[in-house]
Design a protein around this motif. Structure first.
Motif, PDB file in Angstrom:
ATOM      1  N   VAL A   1       0.840  -1.203   0.000  1.00  0.00           N
ATOM      2  CA  VAL A   1       0.000   0.000   0.000  1.00  0.00           C
ATOM      3  C   VAL A   1       0.875   1.254   0.000  1.00  0.00           C
ATOM      4  O   VAL A   1       0.626   2.210  -0.744  1.00  0.00           O
ATOM      5  N   LEU A   2       1.913   1.257   0.826  1.00  0.00           N
ATOM      6  CA  LEU A   2       2.822   2.400   0.892  1.00  0.00           C
ATOM      7  C   LEU A   2       3.543   2.605  -0.432  1.00  0.00           C
ATOM      8  O   LEU A   2       3.629   3.730  -0.946  1.00  0.00           O
ATOM      9  N   HIS A   3       4.052   1.530  -0.994  1.00  0.00           N
ATOM     10  CA  HIS A   3       4.786   1.637  -2.256  1.00  0.00           C
ATOM     11  C   HIS A   3       3.878   2.103  -3.395  1.00  0.00           C
ATOM     12  O   HIS A   3       4.311   2.861  -4.274  1.00  0.00           O
ATOM     13  N   ALA A   4       2.626   1.643  -3.375  1.00  0.00           N
ATOM     14  CA  ALA A   4       1.692   2.062  -4.430  1.00  0.00           C
ATOM     15  C   ALA A   4       1.474   3.565  -4.393  1.00  0.00           C
ATOM     16  O   ALA A   4       1.460   4.230  -5.442  1.00  0.00           O
ATOM     17  N   LEU A   5       1.304   4.137  -3.198  1.00  0.00           N
ATOM     18  CA  LEU A   5       1.110   5.584  -3.113  1.00  0.00           C
ATOM     19  C   LEU A   5       2.363   6.327  -3.559  1.00  0.00           C
ATOM     20  O   LEU A   5       2.276   7.344  -4.268  1.00  0.00           O
ATOM     21  N   MET A   6       3.529   5.835  -3.190  1.00  0.00           N
ATOM     22  CA  MET A   6       4.774   6.495  -3.578  1.00  0.00           C
ATOM     23  C   MET A   6       4.968   6.483  -5.088  1.00  0.00           C
ATOM     24  O   MET A   6       5.529   7.425  -5.662  1.00  0.00           O
ATOM     25  N   ARG A   7       4.476   5.431  -5.741  1.00  0.00           N
ATOM     26  CA  ARG A   7       4.595   5.363  -7.206  1.00  0.00           C
ATOM     27  C   ARG A   7       3.510   6.194  -7.893  1.00  0.00           C
ATOM     28  O   ARG A   7       3.746   6.790  -8.945  1.00  0.00           O
ATOM     29  N   ASP A   8       2.313   6.231  -7.293  1.00  0.00           N
ATOM     30  CA  ASP A   8       1.204   6.984  -7.900  1.00  0.00           C
ATOM     31  C   ASP A   8       1.362   8.497  -7.730  1.00  0.00           C
ATOM     32  O   ASP A   8       0.857   9.271  -8.539  1.00  0.00           O
ATOM     33  N   TYR A   9       2.050   8.913  -6.651  1.00  0.00           N
ATOM     34  CA  TYR A   9       2.245  10.340  -6.372  1.00  0.00           C
ATOM     35  C   TYR A   9       3.741  10.590  -6.148  1.00  0.00           C
ATOM     36  O   TYR A   9       4.188  10.827  -5.027  1.00  0.00           O
ATOM     37  N   PRO A  10       4.536  10.532  -7.225  1.00  0.00           N
ATOM     38  CA  PRO A  10       6.003  10.570  -7.078  1.00  0.00           C
ATOM     39  C   PRO A  10       6.598  11.943  -6.791  1.00  0.00           C
ATOM     40  O   PRO A  10       7.786  12.035  -6.462  1.00  0.00           O
ATOM     41  N   PHE A  11       5.796  13.012  -6.893  1.00  0.00           N
ATOM     42  CA  PHE A  11       6.343  14.355  -6.667  1.00  0.00           C
ATOM     43  C   PHE A  11       6.430  14.599  -5.167  1.00  0.00           C
ATOM     44  O   PHE A  11       5.422  14.852  -4.502  1.00  0.00           O
ATOM     45  N   ALA A  12       7.639  14.514  -4.633  1.00  0.00           N
ATOM     46  CA  ALA A  12       7.853  14.493  -3.184  1.00  0.00           C
ATOM     47  C   ALA A  12       8.529  15.766  -2.692  1.00  0.00           C
ATOM     48  O   ALA A  12       9.137  16.513  -3.462  1.00  0.00           O
TER      49      ALA A  12
ATOM     50  N   VAL B   1      15.574  23.321   5.118  1.00  0.00           N
ATOM     51  CA  VAL B   1      15.265  23.661   3.729  1.00  0.00           C
ATOM     52  C   VAL B   1      14.420  22.532   3.137  1.00  0.00           C
ATOM     53  O   VAL B   1      14.552  21.370   3.525  1.00  0.00           O
ATOM     54  N   ALA B   2      13.549  22.887   2.203  1.00  0.00           N
ATOM     55  CA  ALA B   2      12.692  21.897   1.543  1.00  0.00           C
ATOM     56  C   ALA B   2      12.803  22.068   0.040  1.00  0.00           C
ATOM     57  O   ALA B   2      12.804  23.197  -0.471  1.00  0.00           O
ATOM     58  N   ASN B   3      12.908  20.968  -0.664  1.00  0.00           N
ATOM     59  CA  ASN B   3      12.922  20.967  -2.119  1.00  0.00           C
ATOM     60  C   ASN B   3      11.890  19.966  -2.615  1.00  0.00           C
ATOM     61  O   ASN B   3      11.584  18.977  -1.943  1.00  0.00           O
ATOM     62  N   HIS B   4      11.376  20.221  -3.812  1.00  0.00           N
ATOM     63  CA  HIS B   4      10.284  19.425  -4.354  1.00  0.00           C
ATOM     64  C   HIS B   4      10.765  18.728  -5.619  1.00  0.00           C
ATOM     65  O   HIS B   4      11.120  19.388  -6.611  1.00  0.00           O
ATOM     66  N   VAL B   5      10.783  17.396  -5.571  1.00  0.00           N
ATOM     67  CA  VAL B   5      11.463  16.610  -6.600  1.00  0.00           C
ATOM     68  C   VAL B   5      10.657  15.352  -6.926  1.00  0.00           C
ATOM     69  O   VAL B   5      10.229  14.645  -6.006  1.00  0.00           O
ATOM     70  N   PRO B   6      10.451  15.036  -8.212  1.00  0.00           N
ATOM     71  CA  PRO B   6       9.865  13.733  -8.538  1.00  0.00           C
ATOM     72  C   PRO B   6      10.892  12.637  -8.253  1.00  0.00           C
ATOM     73  O   PRO B   6      12.059  12.748  -8.640  1.00  0.00           O
ATOM     74  N   LEU B   7      10.452  11.600  -7.553  1.00  0.00           N
ATOM     75  CA  LEU B   7      11.356  10.523  -7.167  1.00  0.00           C
ATOM     76  C   LEU B   7      10.832   9.186  -7.668  1.00  0.00           C
ATOM     77  O   LEU B   7       9.623   8.973  -7.788  1.00  0.00           O
ATOM     78  N   GLU B   8      11.761   8.271  -7.909  1.00  0.00           N
ATOM     79  CA  GLU B   8      11.426   6.930  -8.363  1.00  0.00           C
ATOM     80  C   GLU B   8      11.766   5.943  -7.252  1.00  0.00           C
ATOM     81  O   GLU B   8      12.903   5.906  -6.770  1.00  0.00           O
ATOM     82  N   LEU B   9      10.768   5.151  -6.850  1.00  0.00           N
ATOM     83  CA  LEU B   9      11.019   4.068  -5.909  1.00  0.00           C
ATOM     84  C   LEU B   9      11.587   2.900  -6.702  1.00  0.00           C
ATOM     85  O   LEU B   9      10.880   2.246  -7.458  1.00  0.00           O
ATOM     86  N   VAL B  10      12.892   2.648  -6.540  1.00  0.00           N
ATOM     87  CA  VAL B  10      13.543   1.614  -7.351  1.00  0.00           C
ATOM     88  C   VAL B  10      13.628   0.285  -6.627  1.00  0.00           C
ATOM     89  O   VAL B  10      13.854  -0.754  -7.242  1.00  0.00           O
ATOM     90  N   SER B  11      13.475   0.301  -5.305  1.00  0.00           N
ATOM     91  CA  SER B  11      13.477  -0.920  -4.517  1.00  0.00           C
ATOM     92  C   SER B  11      12.874  -0.602  -3.158  1.00  0.00           C
ATOM     93  O   SER B  11      12.514   0.542  -2.879  1.00  0.00           O
ATOM     94  N   ASP B  12      12.766  -1.609  -2.301  1.00  0.00           N
ATOM     95  CA  ASP B  12      12.246  -1.374  -0.954  1.00  0.00           C
ATOM     96  C   ASP B  12      13.146  -0.452  -0.149  1.00  0.00           C
ATOM     97  O   ASP B  12      12.731   0.089   0.876  1.00  0.00           O
TER      98      ASP B  12
ATOM     99  N   ILE C   1      18.586   8.056  -2.382  1.00  0.00           N
ATOM    100  CA  ILE C   1      18.223   8.128  -0.969  1.00  0.00           C
ATOM    101  C   ILE C   1      18.024   6.720  -0.427  1.00  0.00           C
ATOM    102  O   ILE C   1      17.111   5.999  -0.861  1.00  0.00           O
ATOM    103  N   ALA C   2      18.909   6.322   0.479  1.00  0.00           N
ATOM    104  CA  ALA C   2      18.780   5.022   1.133  1.00  0.00           C
ATOM    105  C   ALA C   2      17.702   5.117   2.207  1.00  0.00           C
ATOM    106  O   ALA C   2      17.786   5.949   3.107  1.00  0.00           O
ATOM    107  N   ILE C   3      16.676   4.282   2.099  1.00  0.00           N
ATOM    108  CA  ILE C   3      15.532   4.344   3.006  1.00  0.00           C
ATOM    109  C   ILE C   3      15.860   3.659   4.331  1.00  0.00           C
ATOM    110  O   ILE C   3      16.190   2.476   4.368  1.00  0.00           O
ATOM    111  N   ASP C   4      15.749   4.432   5.409  1.00  0.00           N
ATOM    112  CA  ASP C   4      15.952   3.880   6.757  1.00  0.00           C
ATOM    113  C   ASP C   4      14.639   3.514   7.432  1.00  0.00           C
ATOM    114  O   ASP C   4      14.606   2.633   8.301  1.00  0.00           O
TER     115      ASP C   4
END
Length: 210
Positions: A14-25, A36-47, A158-161
């Protein structure tokens, strides 16, 4: 993030689906002058990894090794108390907002490798052009132009912790109130109301499957 138990979403699919459907993070970090905050489209390439790219002048391009918070914003919408049957019975209801959001905690690595960047751009472009009648491809542009553009950006890995998901979709209300919200969204039929209703229904179905 304030995270009541009823809104806590932990299922990876469920989490991965939302991250792929709304990639602008939104990527948040401590900069030299504070947050500071920046707005970037990201690709979930793995868990365990998110990929993207930014201009060389961006703070993130100089933030190798930085700890970051990445926020993925899903669909959201206002919920009127008049949609709740319980409001008409007791009057004891107030307005609220339904939404889905994900916080990803991780560490950023800056990538200079041109081949890595080229592959990323091709994947992102192919994905987001897929719905076009005549999809544009990176190779459609002159090679010297692509090489020039590649020199102006850097990759970010970005390595996910850790991941926190908050899906606030009226789960804390009785069935009649949730049905009232779905009816209210359908009648209002505003921007993204259908998306919000679909997410509410899907989340409810998955909840009963547990």
């Amino acid at each position: 993030m304030y995270l009541p138990k009823s809104f806590h979403e932990t299922r990876p699919d469920v989490l991965h689906a939302l991250m792929r459907d709304y990639p602008f993070a939104t990527i948040v970090m401590h900069g030299n002058d504070g947050l500071v905050a920046n707005h970037v489209p990201l690709e979930l390439v793995s868990d365990t990894s998110l990929h993207g790219h930014v201009a060389r002048g961006n703070e993130l391009a100089k933030a190798d090794g930085a700890e970051v918070l990445v926020i993925f914003h899903g669909v959201d919408g206002y919920v009127s108390p008049s949609w709740y049957p319980s409001k008409h019975e007791t009057g004891r209801e107030v307005p609220t907002w339904n939404y889905a959001v994900i916080h990803v905690h991780g560490r950023l690595r800056v990538v200079e490798d041109q081949a890595w960047l080229r592959q990323l751009l091709e994947r992102l472009t192919d994905r987001h052009e897929a719905s076009q009648p005549k999809p544009w491809h990176v190779s459609d542009a002159p090679e010297d132009h692509i090489e020039k553009m590649l020199r102006l950006i850097v990759g970010i890995d970005i390595a996910i912790d850790g991941i926190e998901g908050k899906f606030k979709l009226s789960q804390n209300h009785p069935d009649a109130n949730r049905a009232g919200v779905l009816k209210g969204l359908a009648e209002r039929n505003g921007r993204r109301d259908a998306e919000l209703a679909e997410l509410m229904q899907h989340t409810e179905e998955r909840r009963h499957e547990r």
